[in-house]
Design an enzyme around this catalytic site. Structure first.
Site, PDB file in Angstrom:
ATOM      1  N   GLU A   1      85.675  69.189  42.157  1.00 29.63           N
ATOM      2  CA  GLU A   1      84.459  68.653  41.521  1.00 29.63           C
ATOM      3  C   GLU A   1      84.727  68.181  40.095  1.00 29.63           C
ATOM      4  O   GLU A   1      85.490  68.797  39.359  1.00 29.63           O
ATOM      5  CB  GLU A   1      83.369  69.740  41.464  1.00 29.63           C
ATOM      6  CG  GLU A   1      82.833  70.185  42.805  1.00 29.63           C
ATOM      7  CD  GLU A   1      82.147  69.069  43.569  1.00 29.63           C
ATOM      8  OE1 GLU A   1      81.485  68.232  42.934  1.00 29.63           O
ATOM      9  OE2 GLU A   1      82.295  69.042  44.799  1.00 29.63           O
TER      10      GLU A   1
ATOM     11  N   ARG B   1      80.914  57.564  49.944  1.00 27.88           N
ATOM     12  CA  ARG B   1      81.616  58.844  50.048  1.00 27.88           C
ATOM     13  C   ARG B   1      82.847  58.560  50.890  1.00 27.88           C
ATOM     14  O   ARG B   1      82.746  58.176  52.043  1.00 27.88           O
ATOM     15  CB  ARG B   1      80.706  59.888  50.698  1.00 27.88           C
ATOM     16  CG  ARG B   1      81.359  61.236  50.947  1.00 27.88           C
ATOM     17  CD  ARG B   1      81.835  61.866  49.652  1.00 27.88           C
ATOM     18  NE  ARG B   1      82.303  63.231  49.864  1.00 27.88           N
ATOM     19  CZ  ARG B   1      83.517  63.540  50.315  1.00 27.88           C
ATOM     20  NH1 ARG B   1      84.394  62.595  50.598  1.00 27.88           N
ATOM     21  NH2 ARG B   1      83.858  64.802  50.458  1.00 27.88           N
TER      22      ARG B   1
ATOM     23  N   ARG C   1      74.638  58.392  51.542  1.00 27.09           N
ATOM     24  CA  ARG C   1      75.806  57.704  50.987  1.00 27.09           C
ATOM     25  C   ARG C   1      76.584  57.025  52.113  1.00 27.09           C
ATOM     26  O   ARG C   1      76.684  57.571  53.202  1.00 27.09           O
ATOM     27  CB  ARG C   1      76.733  58.701  50.275  1.00 27.09           C
ATOM     28  CG  ARG C   1      76.102  59.350  49.078  1.00 27.09           C
ATOM     29  CD  ARG C   1      77.058  60.319  48.420  1.00 27.09           C
ATOM     30  NE  ARG C   1      77.478  61.392  49.322  1.00 27.09           N
ATOM     31  CZ  ARG C   1      78.187  62.448  48.933  1.00 27.09           C
ATOM     32  NH1 ARG C   1      78.574  62.563  47.674  1.00 27.09           N
ATOM     33  NH2 ARG C   1      78.526  63.385  49.792  1.00 27.09           N
TER      34      ARG C   1
END
Ligand SMILES: [Zn+2]
Length: 282
Positions: free
Chosen positions: A112, A104, A152
């Site tokens: 998105e 990330r 992440r």
């Protein structure tokens, strides 16, 4: 996580000092001042004197570019290979120890483009795919916590933008392109100044997410303000970059090293006989 340890120890120490001082003073009006002192001490320790637990000095932005060019990177910078781009702010990497991890990318938020589709999310994904190709060697610069609550990896992602050791920070470039806003600011702030400067540039020239007033907010992207698709197969008024020689249109003005692209709406490009580039739009 070993990178966390130094910072945690420091914070516990500082909280202790703060708590003890409060105990001594016993006066709430001193709280503000003490909090400010606490923040100042934290800030000072987080800049050039910052060290990770193995003792290597944290390099400045310019120093790190030099280090990447020379191939002598500090141990908090992890070498990896691009596996695949998920979207504009997340990419799957293969690390040198053989592990595959999602990264990330720190301090950014792109519209998105996975389960939910937001306006310009696909363009942000294309920008990532154009910058980060499968098999490319990249470097992850960690800053504070190594992973987020979903497990992440978190980091600044450095890539060679030309193949000539022209290292750029993806986080900054996607913001400069107007395809991400600066967001998710927690304890990782090392390159926040660079990121904010890039955002200011994009805002000033009303690039992509800044084209529509109010689309990018502090919390995300306001979908009610996006141009609506017409009913003729999804063409709309989003901007594309047409290449007059190949008769294809792309998502960014310099996609695949393209020169002299012509900016127009997707509807105009289709009307003029251009077709969508398969790398940029898939
Ligand atoms: Zn393209």
């Amino acid at each position: 996580m070993r990178l966390l340890t130094a910072k945690k120890t420091k914070n516990i120490l500082l909280s202790g000092i703060l708590g003890f001082s409060l105990f001594l003073s016993g006066c709430s009006s001193d709280l503000k001042i003490l909090t400010q002192v606490y923040q100042q001490v934290s800030n000072v320790q987080d800049t050039s004197t910052e060290e990770n637990s193995s003792g290597s000095k944290v390099l400045s932005y310019d120093e790190l570019i030099k280090a990447l060019k020379s191939g002598k990177v500090p141990d908090y910078v992890l070498k990896a290979t691009v596996d695949r781009v998920i979207d504009g702010d997340t990419v799957k990497l293969k690390f040198e120890d053989g592990t595959n991890e999602s990264l990330r990318i720190l301090l950014i938020d792109t519209p998105e483009d996975t389960k939910e589709k937001q306006y310009l999310g696909d363009v942000a994904t294309s920008f990532a795919k154009n910058s980060l190709k499968k098999g490319d060697i990249v470097y992850v610069e960690t800053d504070g916590a190594k992973t987020d609550k979903y497990g992440r990896y978190l980091g600044y992602l450095w890539y060679d933008s030309t193949g000539n050791k022209d290292y750029k920070m993806y986080n900054e470039e996607v913001v400069r392109e107007g395809l991400a806003r600066v967001g998710y600011i927690y304890d990782a702030v090392r390159h926040l100044d660079k990121m904010k400067a890039a955002q200011y540039e994009a805002q000033k020239s009303k690039k992509n997410i800044w084209e529509i007033d109010g689309y990018a907010t502090d919390k995300g992207f306001n979908q009610s303000l996006t141009p609506t698709s017409d009913n003729s197969g999804g063409t709309n008024s989003k901007s594309v970059y047409a290449n007059t020689s190949s008769k294809k249109y792309h998502s960014t003005s310099d996609a695949h090293g393209m020169k002299n692209s012509t900016k127009m709406s997707e509807a105009e490009a289709k009307k003029a006989g251009y077709s969508a580039c398969k790398t940029c739009y898939n």
